[in-house]
Each structure stands twice: as C-alpha cells, then as structure tokens.
Enzyme design. Structure first.
Site, PDB file in Angstrom:
ATOM      1  N   LYS A  66       0.851  -1.187   0.000  1.00 15.91           N
ATOM      2  CA  LYS A  66       0.000   0.000   0.000  1.00 15.91           C
ATOM      3  C   LYS A  66       0.887   1.238   0.000  1.00 15.91           C
ATOM      4  O   LYS A  66       1.751   1.393   0.866  1.00 15.91           O
ATOM      5  CB  LYS A  66      -0.887   0.019   1.246  1.00 15.91           C
ATOM      6  CG  LYS A  66      -2.112  -0.875   1.187  1.00 15.91           C
ATOM      7  CD  LYS A  66      -3.222  -0.337   0.308  1.00 15.91           C
ATOM      8  CE  LYS A  66      -3.860   0.899   0.877  1.00 15.91           C
ATOM      9  NZ  LYS A  66      -4.591   0.686   2.128  1.00 15.91           N
ATOM     10  N   ASN A 232      12.223   6.057   7.530  1.00 10.07           N
ATOM     11  CA  ASN A 232      12.793   5.043   8.407  1.00 10.07           C
ATOM     12  C   ASN A 232      11.839   3.868   8.522  1.00 10.07           C
ATOM     13  O   ASN A 232      10.638   4.048   8.465  1.00 10.07           O
ATOM     14  CB  ASN A 232      13.045   5.612   9.804  1.00 10.07           C
ATOM     15  CG  ASN A 232      14.218   6.576   9.860  1.00 10.07           C
ATOM     16  OD1 ASN A 232      15.210   6.414   9.177  1.00 10.07           O
ATOM     17  ND2 ASN A 232      14.089   7.590  10.703  1.00 10.07           N
TER      18      ASN A 232
END
Length: 393
Positions: A66, A232
């Site tokens: 997604k 991150n």
C-alpha cells in the site's frame, strides 16, 4: 510494447502519465484491468521484494503493498488451524498451496493496512490463490504467470476491472537507476545488496550469540522487507512472515513502536476471546476487520456500547481487559526484529522486548551502541551488527 499510457499520475490532475522503456520492451503485460501510476509503483516494488524473498529462502513468497510500502510479506509455510481462522481462510475446502499460504500470511498480518492493496506473488498464481484474492478488497496482482482457471476467477473480480499483471521473471534492470525530482535527475546504482549471506550474523556483540535457523530465516525476511519499505523503517517477523511493519517515520523509536503495536495486534487476534467473537451472520469482511481492531483497542466501547454491539454481534462479548491483553502479549516469544539503520538508543530495545523480540539484526555504528548492547544483554536478546543500511526512498 515500449510504453503504456496511464489514465493519470499520482493524482487525477497529473497528466499526461505513462510508463515506458528507453531501450527494449516493457517486461510486463497487462492481462486484465487498467493499472494506474500508483498501481505500477506498488506492483514493481512488491515484485522485487517477493522475487528476492524466493531467492533467499527457496520458498514461494507474497507481499501486500500500500502506497509503495509493504503492509505484509511472507513465505509459503503451512498454516495451522489458528492462523487459518485469524486469516479467514478456514472455510476454504481446497488444500492451500504454498503460494496461497504465502498470500494468506502476507494479507492477514495487518488486514487494516492491506485493505485496497496491490499483491505480488513470486510463483504462478493458481486457482486457490485466485479464490483468496477474489474475496478481498484489492487493486490488483502481479505474478510471473497465472493458470487459466486462476485468470478466469480474477477476471470476474470488480466487475471485470481487476488489475492483473504478468511480469517476465527473467527481466534484469539496468545497474543504474534514475528518477526526477523538481526537474532535476537523480542517478544511483541499484541496491543489489545480498541479504541471504550467513556472514550477516557473524558480528554479534551481545552476550547471547545464539541465532536459531528459524530466527535467521525470519531476520532475512524482515531485512528484505525493509529493503523495499519507505524509510525510516522497522520490521518484526515470526514463523516465516512479517507481523508488524513501521514505515516512513522520522524517528526510529516511532517506527519501533508502530511496528510493535502492529505485532501486538497480530498476536492479540489469536486470543481466545477474539477468535470466538460471535459476529452476526453475513457481516462484511471489512466491517469484521474494523470491529476486531476496535475491540482489541482502548476504544472497545465503540463496538460494545448498548445499542451499538447489536450491529456486529449476536450477543454482547466480554471486554478484553488491559490485564488480559498484557498477559497474552507476554506469551509471544521468539520474535525477530530488523531495522533499516542503527538503533540510536536502548529505548528501541525496551519497546521490542515488550513484543517478545529475542533476535535482532541492525546496522550498528551508533555512538551509543554500548547502551543498545547493554539493553539487549539485560533481556538476553541476541543481536547482530550487520553493517548494512537499507534506506529506501
């Protein structure tokens, strides 16, 4: 075919839009539907992930993507009765093939995030996998091939508009990749780092230096998943699949918390109270998933209040108390955790420990490595410094 015109780019106002090759033919074919710009971004990123997982483990692999990050990734290990039930495939009469098991794991790890996903399969999509795909809310699938029966099933999905892409598994991209930002072209060598090398686990600074073979496999799965996750990022993995992925956070501790919370939800879905929730007949899959998510959370009254619970349940369930949740989460063990860069503080380890982490792979190289190592030793966690950063943007 050298190029394929698209309806629009990331947003409807971004026209014209296309994918194309400067040299040679496109290594893919659209068998059904009309994939868009974001669909192809998800398809090509997820395909790289499953292809690499298959090469590293020798097992069929699947991913649920997604917005250019995985919601789930897994290899095709068999499912026990508990996993079949929490992944809602226990009603399938046909035997689940390895690639179907991989898909069920990838889709089932974080069903809320996988809603409306794009799926990648490392192996030929067979009929039973297509049956699982057909009943989920999904934008499309990419695979190296499809059986005729699988294609027939998928072409019936979404009133015939479901996106089905076939990719050449032998395609190898150019070693240098480019992209444009604000009219300026960026160029870099592709990230071809190998994450299946056993030497990754040779530098072990912790007192506990034992990595089981299952832990090494799960850490490879976590690292390869992170290679294709927006940074991150942090990934928790167990039993051949990612169980919690924290993507795109500016702070690493927020990645660790986000991924840890998702891993906890995956585990809480296996709690007897959750598995035995008395749902009303014919509740929609999305409504059931959302109800479970709320029931597990601190907002459980949103689905348990008088006058509300009747929409979802045949009878009012008991609350899953905070004490019960803590006791159940404490039973989760042998979880592996990987990070796409070093952990700067021991607080990441403290949070990981709460979700049953016993094995860690991270780059190392922080000025506070000693604190991170000491925190691992406090909980007898085995940690490897792999010396590799896996940023992805």
């Amino acid at each position: 075919m050298k190029e394929l015109a698209l309806k629009y780019g990331c947003n409807p106002n971004q026209k014209p839009s296309r994918i194309f090759m400067t040299e040679g033919e496109l290594p893919l074919e659209v068998l059904n539907g009309r994939p868009g710009y974001i669909n192809f971004l998800d398809a090509l990123n997820s395909w790289q992930l499953v292809k690499e997982l298959k090469a590293a483990t020798g097992l069929p692999a699947a991913a649920s993507f997604k917005h250019v990050s995985p919601a789930g990734a897994a290899v095709g290990l068999p499912l026990d009765d508990t996993l079949k039930k929490i992944y809602f495939v226990d009603d399938i009469k046909e035997e689940l093939s390895p690639i179907a098991c991989a898909y069920a794991r990838a889709r089932g790890a974080d069903r809320m995030s996988s809603y409306g996903d794009f799926v990648a399969l490392s192996d030929t999509c067979d009929a039973v996998t297509a049956l699982l795909l057909k009943r989920e809310v999904s934008d499309g699938v990419i695979a190296p091939d499809y059986t005729e029966e699988a294609l027939e099933i998928l072409r019936e999905k979404r009133k015939g508009t479901y996106n089905v892409i076939k990719i050449d598994p032998n395609y190898v991209p150019e070693p240098v990749e480019r992209k444009q930002v604000f009219g300026i072209t960026f160029e870099q060598g592709r990230n071809e780092i190998c994450l299946s090398d056993p030497s990754l686990f040779e530098n072990i600074p912790t007192q506990n230096k034992v990595f089981t073979e299952e832990a090494k496999r799960d850490l490879m799965i976590a690292l390869i998943t992170l290679k294709y996750t927006q940074s991150n990022s942090v990934c928790y993995a167990k039993d051949g699949q990612a169980i919690g992925i924290g993507a795109g956070q500016q702070s690493r501790i927020h990645c660790t918390r986000l991924a840890g919370n998702k891993a906890d939800i995956w585990w809480l879905r296996q709690h007897p109270k959750v598995m035995n929730l008395p749902f009303v007949d014919k509740i929609r899959r999305a409504d059931r998933d959302n109800t479970i998510d709320v029931y597990i959370s601190e907002d459980h009254d949103d689905v348990l209040a008088d006058g509300v619970w009747q929409q979802f349940f045949k009878e009012k369930p008991e609350v899953l108390t905070m004490e019960e949740k803590k006791a159940w989460i404490a039973q989760n063990t042998n979880v592996s955790l990987a990070s796409d860069a070093f952990f700067p503080f021991g607080d990441n380890i403290e949070r990981a420990h709460k979700s049953g982490v016993q094995f860690i792979a991270q780059a190392g190289g922080s000025v506070r490595d000693d604190h991170v190592i000491a925190t691992c030793d406090k909980y007898n966690i085995a940690m490897a410094f792999i010396g590799i950063r896996l940023f992805h943007h």
